[in-house]
Design a protein around this motif. Sequence first.
Motif, PDB file in Angstrom:
ATOM      1  N   ARG A   1      -4.138  31.344 -20.480  1.00 57.23           N
ATOM      2  CA  ARG A   1      -4.744  30.609 -19.366  1.00 57.23           C
ATOM      3  C   ARG A   1      -4.656  31.358 -18.041  1.00 57.23           C
ATOM      4  O   ARG A   1      -4.504  30.759 -16.978  1.00 57.23           O
ATOM      5  N   THR A   2      -4.780  32.673 -18.117  1.00 55.56           N
ATOM      6  CA  THR A   2      -4.742  33.511 -16.925  1.00 55.56           C
ATOM      7  C   THR A   2      -5.919  34.479 -16.936  1.00 55.56           C
ATOM      8  O   THR A   2      -6.212  35.099 -17.970  1.00 55.56           O
ATOM      9  N   LEU A   3      -6.591  34.596 -15.787  1.00 58.65           N
ATOM     10  CA  LEU A   3      -7.618  35.619 -15.593  1.00 58.65           C
ATOM     11  C   LEU A   3      -6.947  36.820 -14.946  1.00 58.65           C
ATOM     12  O   LEU A   3      -6.167  36.671 -14.004  1.00 58.65           O
ATOM     13  N   ARG A   4      -7.264  38.015 -15.460  1.00 64.13           N
ATOM     14  CA  ARG A   4      -6.650  39.238 -14.933  1.00 64.13           C
ATOM     15  C   ARG A   4      -7.735  40.244 -14.579  1.00 64.13           C
ATOM     16  O   ARG A   4      -8.651  40.472 -15.365  1.00 64.13           O
ATOM     17  N   GLN A   5      -7.586  40.856 -13.413  1.00 64.91           N
ATOM     18  CA  GLN A   5      -8.529  41.885 -12.987  1.00 64.91           C
ATOM     19  C   GLN A   5      -7.906  43.260 -13.124  1.00 64.91           C
ATOM     20  O   GLN A   5      -6.731  43.462 -12.807  1.00 64.91           O
ATOM     21  N   PHE A   6      -8.718  44.234 -13.599  1.00 62.42           N
ATOM     22  CA  PHE A   6      -8.268  45.602 -13.790  1.00 62.42           C
ATOM     23  C   PHE A   6      -9.272  46.565 -13.170  1.00 62.42           C
ATOM     24  O   PHE A   6     -10.466  46.257 -13.072  1.00 62.42           O
ATOM     25  N   ASN A   7      -8.777  47.719 -12.758  1.00 64.38           N
ATOM     26  CA  ASN A   7      -9.650  48.816 -12.352  1.00 64.38           C
ATOM     27  C   ASN A   7     -10.043  49.596 -13.595  1.00 64.38           C
ATOM     28  O   ASN A   7      -9.197  49.918 -14.440  1.00 64.38           O
ATOM     29  N   VAL A   8     -11.320  49.915 -13.724  1.00 68.63           N
ATOM     30  CA  VAL A   8     -11.818  50.612 -14.902  1.00 68.63           C
ATOM     31  C   VAL A   8     -11.588  52.107 -14.742  1.00 68.63           C
ATOM     32  O   VAL A   8     -12.048  52.708 -13.764  1.00 68.63           O
TER      33      VAL A   8
ATOM     34  N   HIS B   1      -4.801  41.990 -10.099  1.00 69.30           N
ATOM     35  CA  HIS B   1      -4.728  40.610  -9.621  1.00 69.30           C
ATOM     36  C   HIS B   1      -4.634  39.669 -10.811  1.00 69.30           C
ATOM     37  O   HIS B   1      -5.175  39.956 -11.881  1.00 69.30           O
ATOM     38  N   ARG B   2      -3.956  38.563 -10.622  1.00 68.52           N
ATOM     39  CA  ARG B   2      -3.895  37.484 -11.610  1.00 68.52           C
ATOM     40  C   ARG B   2      -4.443  36.218 -10.978  1.00 68.52           C
ATOM     41  O   ARG B   2      -4.125  35.906  -9.831  1.00 68.52           O
ATOM     42  N   PHE B   3      -5.238  35.494 -11.737  1.00 70.82           N
ATOM     43  CA  PHE B   3      -5.837  34.261 -11.222  1.00 70.82           C
ATOM     44  C   PHE B   3      -5.533  33.135 -12.204  1.00 70.82           C
ATOM     45  O   PHE B   3      -5.861  33.210 -13.390  1.00 70.82           O
ATOM     46  N   ASN B   4      -4.910  32.078 -11.710  1.00 72.34           N
ATOM     47  CA  ASN B   4      -4.641  30.912 -12.534  1.00 72.34           C
ATOM     48  C   ASN B   4      -4.416  29.697 -11.640  1.00 72.34           C
ATOM     49  O   ASN B   4      -4.412  29.796 -10.417  1.00 72.34           O
ATOM     50  N   ASP B   5      -4.249  28.560 -12.295  1.00 75.83           N
ATOM     51  CA  ASP B   5      -3.925  27.335 -11.578  1.00 75.83           C
ATOM     52  C   ASP B   5      -2.447  27.055 -11.822  1.00 75.83           C
ATOM     53  O   ASP B   5      -2.071  26.600 -12.907  1.00 75.83           O
ATOM     54  N   PRO B   6      -1.579  27.336 -10.864  1.00 73.01           N
ATOM     55  CA  PRO B   6      -0.143  27.178 -11.103  1.00 73.01           C
ATOM     56  C   PRO B   6       0.305  25.725 -11.252  1.00 73.01           C
ATOM     57  O   PRO B   6       1.394  25.467 -11.745  1.00 73.01           O
ATOM     58  N   ILE B   7      -0.547  24.782 -10.839  1.00 74.69           N
ATOM     59  CA  ILE B   7      -0.155  23.370 -10.898  1.00 74.69           C
ATOM     60  C   ILE B   7      -0.495  22.768 -12.263  1.00 74.69           C
ATOM     61  O   ILE B   7       0.384  22.277 -12.979  1.00 74.69           O
TER      62      ILE B   7
ATOM     63  N   ASP C   1     -11.174  35.120  -3.333  1.00 75.12           N
ATOM     64  CA  ASP C   1     -11.693  36.137  -2.414  1.00 75.12           C
ATOM     65  C   ASP C   1     -11.127  37.497  -2.821  1.00 75.12           C
ATOM     66  O   ASP C   1      -9.994  37.844  -2.466  1.00 75.12           O
ATOM     67  N   ILE C   2     -11.906  38.271  -3.559  1.00 74.23           N
ATOM     68  CA  ILE C   2     -11.445  39.579  -4.033  1.00 74.23           C
ATOM     69  C   ILE C   2     -11.252  40.538  -2.866  1.00 74.23           C
ATOM     70  O   ILE C   2     -10.333  41.361  -2.858  1.00 74.23           O
ATOM     71  N   ALA C   3     -12.125  40.447  -1.855  1.00 72.78           N
ATOM     72  CA  ALA C   3     -12.032  41.342  -0.701  1.00 72.78           C
ATOM     73  C   ALA C   3     -10.777  41.088   0.114  1.00 72.78           C
ATOM     74  O   ALA C   3     -10.336  41.943   0.883  1.00 72.78           O
ATOM     75  N   ASN C   4     -10.188  39.906  -0.035  1.00 73.05           N
ATOM     76  CA  ASN C   4      -8.985  39.546   0.706  1.00 73.05           C
ATOM     77  C   ASN C   4      -7.798  39.468  -0.245  1.00 73.05           C
ATOM     78  O   ASN C   4      -7.077  38.465  -0.289  1.00 73.05           O
ATOM     79  N   ASP C   5      -7.625  40.520  -1.039  1.00 75.64           N
ATOM     80  CA  ASP C   5      -6.491  40.654  -1.950  1.00 75.64           C
ATOM     81  C   ASP C   5      -6.420  39.526  -2.973  1.00 75.64           C
ATOM     82  O   ASP C   5      -5.343  39.120  -3.405  1.00 75.64           O
ATOM     83  N   GLY C   6      -7.589  39.025  -3.387  1.00 71.65           N
ATOM     84  CA  GLY C   6      -7.634  38.027  -4.441  1.00 71.65           C
ATOM     85  C   GLY C   6      -7.103  36.666  -4.056  1.00 71.65           C
ATOM     86  O   GLY C   6      -6.703  35.884  -4.928  1.00 71.65           O
ATOM     87  N   GLN C   7      -7.119  36.342  -2.768  1.00 75.36           N
ATOM     88  CA  GLN C   7      -6.602  35.053  -2.322  1.00 75.36           C
ATOM     89  C   GLN C   7      -7.509  33.910  -2.780  1.00 75.36           C
ATOM     90  O   GLN C   7      -8.731  34.045  -2.851  1.00 75.36           O
ATOM     91  N   PHE C   8      -6.893  32.780  -3.122  1.00 70.38           N
ATOM     92  CA  PHE C   8      -7.663  31.598  -3.494  1.00 70.38           C
ATOM     93  C   PHE C   8      -8.450  31.113  -2.286  1.00 70.38           C
ATOM     94  O   PHE C   8      -7.917  30.997  -1.180  1.00 70.38           O
ATOM     95  N   ALA C   9      -9.745  30.800  -2.482  1.00 70.48           N
ATOM     96  CA  ALA C   9     -10.609  30.404  -1.372  1.00 70.48           C
ATOM     97  C   ALA C   9     -10.949  28.923  -1.394  1.00 70.48           C
ATOM     98  O   ALA C   9     -10.829  28.236  -0.379  1.00 70.48           O
ATOM     99  N   SER C  10     -11.390  28.414  -2.561  1.00 75.49           N
ATOM    100  CA  SER C  10     -11.847  27.031  -2.576  1.00 75.49           C
ATOM    101  C   SER C  10     -12.017  26.552  -4.014  1.00 75.49           C
ATOM    102  O   SER C  10     -12.037  27.353  -4.955  1.00 75.49           O
TER     103      SER C  10
END
Length: 449
Positions: free
Chosen positions: A235-242, A265-271, A304-313
């Motif tokens: 249940r985690t999305l992960r971004q990699f450089n190719v 970067h890792r993207f998930n819903d921690p709650i 927001d990938i341009a902002n270090d992968g911060q959650f936006a909305s």
Amino acid sequence: MNGSLSNPFNITYPTAVQTSLHSGALFARFSPCGRFVAAGRNDGTAVVWDLDTRAAVRWLEGHVKGVTSVDWSRHSRFVLTASKDWNVVVWDLASETDPPKRHATVRFDAPVASAAFHPRNSQILLVLLATGDAYVVDLRKSQRSRVELCEPQEDDDEEAQMHRPRSAITVARFDPSGKHVFAGTSTGYVLVFNTRTKTMVGRHKITDKISAVGSVRGIEFAKSGRRVVTNSTDRTLRQFNVPTYPVPSPDGNAEWVESEWEPTHRFNDPITKTAWHAMSYSPDGEWLAGGAADPAAHKIYIWDIANDGQFASTLDGGRETLTYVHWHPSKPSIASTTNVGNILIWHVPVQERWGAFAGGFEEIDVNMEYEEKEDEFDIEDEEEMAKRKMKEEEQEVDIIGLSDGIRKANGVRVNGEHDEDVLWAEEEPDEDVEEWKMKILIEDDQDGI
């Protein structure tokens, strides 16, 4: 952040539902031109919607079981549908009939989990079966073939090879260039194959100190091809450089990049620890949308990938569970599908500001008498016009277009030499050209679509 879109290169993310298409869809994908949406249905049909008219313009009726994936050729002329009935069908939207004529049909010996066009030639297909087998299918007359993508066995001991479990391929995608196929496996690896030679050029073990990765369920690329995101069973999305992969040697010796992949970067819903049905990058690669597998709500998470992968909305589409999400190829728009078959088209609400159309223009709340300036509507002075044209003619024009180190041959941009993989893909080109037109079919009222 959610202001009006004044610059087409300043892509932001959508925030509201613009329209809902009632299509009985399991999933929907924008065409590369952005005007159409193709939706696959559980009854074996697919529908092409025109977003300009909000009408279904083509019904693709050719399967006897549910459609598992749809894809578009690069200029939107051909549509590919894959199905549980073991068939992959390529449809020609330039035909004057409804349903369109079948351009090609490829049959397999198992249900088809997914299929896709090569980014440069719609006669090359990537097909993944429900059994975990992936194939590159070439329909060109001079190259006709069907080759399975296989991970090479390195064990010298034949007995060890026999007892070593074979990793099933769970997802397969072309990269944006079409040079490579990325295949995720049930054991948490990403295998990379050269499309031309069908040999493996990379093998990456996804590693994570936080949680066990598990099976790879999804792979999506940013349009540039430099970043890739994976969806895993943890249940985690992960971004990699190719990374850069070696060019296969002419003698056939297999060389590949072997590495452990650490996500940037890792993207998930921690709650809620929700799983993900799908994910999609924005056209500029600066935003990532994740479709949550929430059984009680229709939610799309934006990072927001341009902002270090911060959650936006989080976009809330109501109580109908989300099943798929896809970002528009050139605009801040997203298509998401619900479990009852509706396609939601998301957009950025824009408040019209007439003051943006001309300098000095003022917006007013009440009518006022306007005083015309003496020279406001005068025709441009002929002498000034002649001087302006003279200046334009004196400007230097670059007739070369490309520097000495870069050439463009047969549509292939290379540094000093031809790119063999691209040239191979563009041999015997398809009929998918930019100038094609879809005939508008108007049915009688009693027949309605």
